[in-house]
Write a protein that holds these residues in place. Sequence first.
Motif, PDB file in Angstrom:
ATOM      1  N   VAL A  99       0.744  -1.321  -0.023  1.00  0.00           N
ATOM      2  CA  VAL A  99       0.038   0.114   0.018  1.00  0.00           C
ATOM      3  C   VAL A  99       0.912   1.245  -0.104  1.00  0.00           C
ATOM      4  O   VAL A  99       1.809   1.129   0.591  1.00  0.00           O
ATOM      5  CB  VAL A  99      -0.892   0.096   1.236  1.00  0.00           C
ATOM      6  N   GLY A 100       0.601   2.141  -0.701  1.00  0.00           N
ATOM      7  CA  GLY A 100       1.322   3.497  -0.588  1.00  0.00           C
ATOM      8  C   GLY A 100       0.858   4.548  -1.559  1.00  0.00           C
ATOM      9  O   GLY A 100      -0.010   4.122  -2.540  1.00  0.00           O
ATOM     10  N   HIS A 101       1.459   5.674  -1.479  1.00  0.00           N
ATOM     11  CA  HIS A 101       0.933   6.751  -2.524  1.00  0.00           C
ATOM     12  C   HIS A 101       1.814   6.682  -3.670  1.00  0.00           C
ATOM     13  O   HIS A 101       2.926   6.095  -3.481  1.00  0.00           O
ATOM     14  CB  HIS A 101       1.117   8.085  -2.008  1.00  0.00           C
ATOM     15  N   GLY A 102       1.348   6.698  -4.838  1.00  0.00           N
ATOM     16  CA  GLY A 102       2.228   6.592  -6.034  1.00  0.00           C
ATOM     17  C   GLY A 102       1.911   7.549  -7.214  1.00  0.00           C
ATOM     18  O   GLY A 102       0.870   8.335  -7.251  1.00  0.00           O
ATOM     19  N   GLU A 103       2.787   7.683  -8.164  1.00  0.00           N
ATOM     20  CA  GLU A 103       2.798   8.394  -9.267  1.00  0.00           C
ATOM     21  C   GLU A 103       3.084   7.422 -10.520  1.00  0.00           C
ATOM     22  O   GLU A 103       3.337   6.492 -10.291  1.00  0.00           O
ATOM     23  CB  GLU A 103       3.387   9.635  -9.365  1.00  0.00           C
ATOM     24  N   VAL A 158       6.706   6.358  -9.747  1.00  0.00           N
ATOM     25  CA  VAL A 158       7.298   6.147  -8.304  1.00  0.00           C
ATOM     26  C   VAL A 158       5.956   5.280  -7.303  1.00  0.00           C
ATOM     27  O   VAL A 158       4.925   5.953  -7.387  1.00  0.00           O
ATOM     28  CB  VAL A 158       7.879   7.379  -7.551  1.00  0.00           C
ATOM     29  N   THR A 216       5.660   5.101  -3.087  1.00  0.00           N
ATOM     30  CA  THR A 216       6.350   5.534  -2.071  1.00  0.00           C
ATOM     31  C   THR A 216       5.674   4.733  -0.813  1.00  0.00           C
ATOM     32  O   THR A 216       4.556   4.255  -1.013  1.00  0.00           O
ATOM     33  CB  THR A 216       5.811   7.112  -1.816  1.00  0.00           C
ATOM     34  N   MET A 230       5.785   8.820   2.768  1.00  0.00           N
ATOM     35  CA  MET A 230       6.054   9.222   1.415  1.00  0.00           C
ATOM     36  C   MET A 230       7.576   9.052   0.805  1.00  0.00           C
ATOM     37  O   MET A 230       8.076   9.803   0.024  1.00  0.00           O
ATOM     38  CB  MET A 230       5.644  10.745   1.252  1.00  0.00           C
ATOM     39  N   TYR A 290       4.904  15.088 -12.520  1.00  0.00           N
ATOM     40  CA  TYR A 290       5.725  14.488 -11.686  1.00  0.00           C
ATOM     41  C   TYR A 290       6.912  14.115 -12.588  1.00  0.00           C
ATOM     42  O   TYR A 290       6.707  13.205 -13.468  1.00  0.00           O
ATOM     43  CB  TYR A 290       5.231  13.308 -11.076  1.00  0.00           C
ATOM     44  N   LEU A 313      -1.081  -1.234  -4.351  1.00  0.00           N
ATOM     45  CA  LEU A 313      -2.434  -0.602  -4.089  1.00  0.00           C
ATOM     46  C   LEU A 313      -2.060   0.776  -4.203  1.00  0.00           C
ATOM     47  O   LEU A 313      -1.657   1.359  -2.890  1.00  0.00           O
ATOM     48  CB  LEU A 313      -3.044  -1.017  -2.901  1.00  0.00           C
ATOM     49  N   CYS A 372      -1.882   4.961  -6.474  1.00  0.00           N
ATOM     50  CA  CYS A 372      -2.080   5.514  -8.034  1.00  0.00           C
ATOM     51  C   CYS A 372      -1.173   5.262  -8.960  1.00  0.00           C
ATOM     52  O   CYS A 372       0.076   5.330  -8.716  1.00  0.00           O
ATOM     53  CB  CYS A 372      -2.566   7.109  -7.370  1.00  0.00           C
ATOM     54  N   HIS A 373      -1.689   5.268 -10.220  1.00  0.00           N
ATOM     55  CA  HIS A 373      -1.023   5.662 -11.574  1.00  0.00           C
ATOM     56  C   HIS A 373       0.341   4.676 -11.972  1.00  0.00           C
ATOM     57  O   HIS A 373       0.808   4.882 -12.902  1.00  0.00           O
ATOM     58  CB  HIS A 373      -0.165   7.037 -11.399  1.00  0.00           C
ATOM     59  N   LEU A 385      -4.710   7.783  -3.563  1.00  0.00           N
ATOM     60  CA  LEU A 385      -3.633   7.329  -3.312  1.00  0.00           C
ATOM     61  C   LEU A 385      -2.576   7.987  -4.224  1.00  0.00           C
ATOM     62  O   LEU A 385      -1.390   7.271  -4.551  1.00  0.00           O
ATOM     63  CB  LEU A 385      -3.519   5.669  -3.358  1.00  0.00           C
ATOM     64  N   VAL A 409       0.690  10.887  -4.907  1.00  0.00           N
ATOM     65  CA  VAL A 409       1.727  11.469  -4.409  1.00  0.00           C
ATOM     66  C   VAL A 409       1.330  13.020  -4.325  1.00  0.00           C
ATOM     67  O   VAL A 409       1.425  13.578  -3.227  1.00  0.00           O
ATOM     68  CB  VAL A 409       2.942  11.188  -4.951  1.00  0.00           C
TER      69      VAL A 409
END
Lengths: 262, 129
Positions: free
Chosen positions: A64-68, A71, A73, A77, A90, A109, A111-112, B87, B89
Amino acid sequence: MMPEDNVIVLILPVGHGLEYCSKLLERLRAGYLLRGLRPIFTDGVEGSNDYAIEFFNPTVVYAVGHGECCVYTCECMTPYISTIGSCEKYTCSEELRLEFFNERYVHLLSCHTGKLLGHKLIEHGARAYVGYSDEFIYGVAVEGFEPPPASPPNPMADFYSFVDCDMEIERGIMNGRSIRASVESARRKALNYIYRYSYGDWRDWTIAPYASMFLEHNFNCLTCLGDLDWTPLKPKLAVSIAPRIAPIALGLLPLSFELFKR
Amino acid sequence: MERVRKWVYSLPAVERELPIIFLEGRYWSPNDILSFIEANPNHPISAQLLRMLSMRIAAIGSPSITEIAKMRLLTLLEKHPVKVYTLGVLRRELSPEDLKREIMLGGSLGRSLISIQERRIAEIIGRFR
């Protein structure tokens, strides 16, 4: 070195809103253990993730993490997996851990990442990748309303069904199904939720039109790459699952959802 | 008229307030259609609305169904504002204003939501029997 059979590393950061996803994913623990599988949970910190992957050499990495696009993260982050690339807003200028996932199944899990990073992981030897090529929406709430993490959907907020649909992929895999079959069962789960929000018992909830729309959006941008007919896990103990939905006429309508809900 | 009433009450409460048809320079929600037809059963616009529902047409000429979809989303955000959590960044929360901007400027999320709404319009009109 080939990954260890039946080992799963789950990367579960909690900062920046991620506890809403991680707390739900923790619920997979019992399912893995019941089936004789070996789940390793990390707190999402860079060093813990490295240690878990290097030491336990998992077949499956579910993170699980934030993403672009380029990347993924982890906790705080911190960029954890990345490739050189850029999208509209980005830019990423270094490669991180692309080789780390050789012969593994990686489920991000976030984004992007399906736009670019997922493809790069496959190019660098990952056997399969599942992720999202646009924004993954994990929660919707009437302004000013914030439910505690892992609480079930209610008329004012849903931080559950979106992640539950994603987790359904892993429930399929823990039952010894292929990635393709598991994604199909997650699709049915999403349809079930969409039905409840559009025409079922949740249809008059304030968030209903949003939730059904975002469930559909998430599923539209689900991206699966690599060897999708692969069965990454071989559970030692078969645990039968009661059918939760049955096909009727124009689609998949829920049957006794409450009875069969996990 | 009974058919229209049955159709409107078969829809979720929030959906009844959202535009579904464009006619005579204005957007019509299922509630608007029902109240207009009830008040003016013999008016030519009532006949035209019924014809459009029966033929499953949301708009004649311009604006396109895409414009109706956009208007549905904007109306929804106006009447029932929500915050959305992602989710990403760069964007982790989207306020109702962010969502409106996304829809108006045609960002990828906005485009996706518009196309989902286009299908929803067809589905809702298709429920008129």
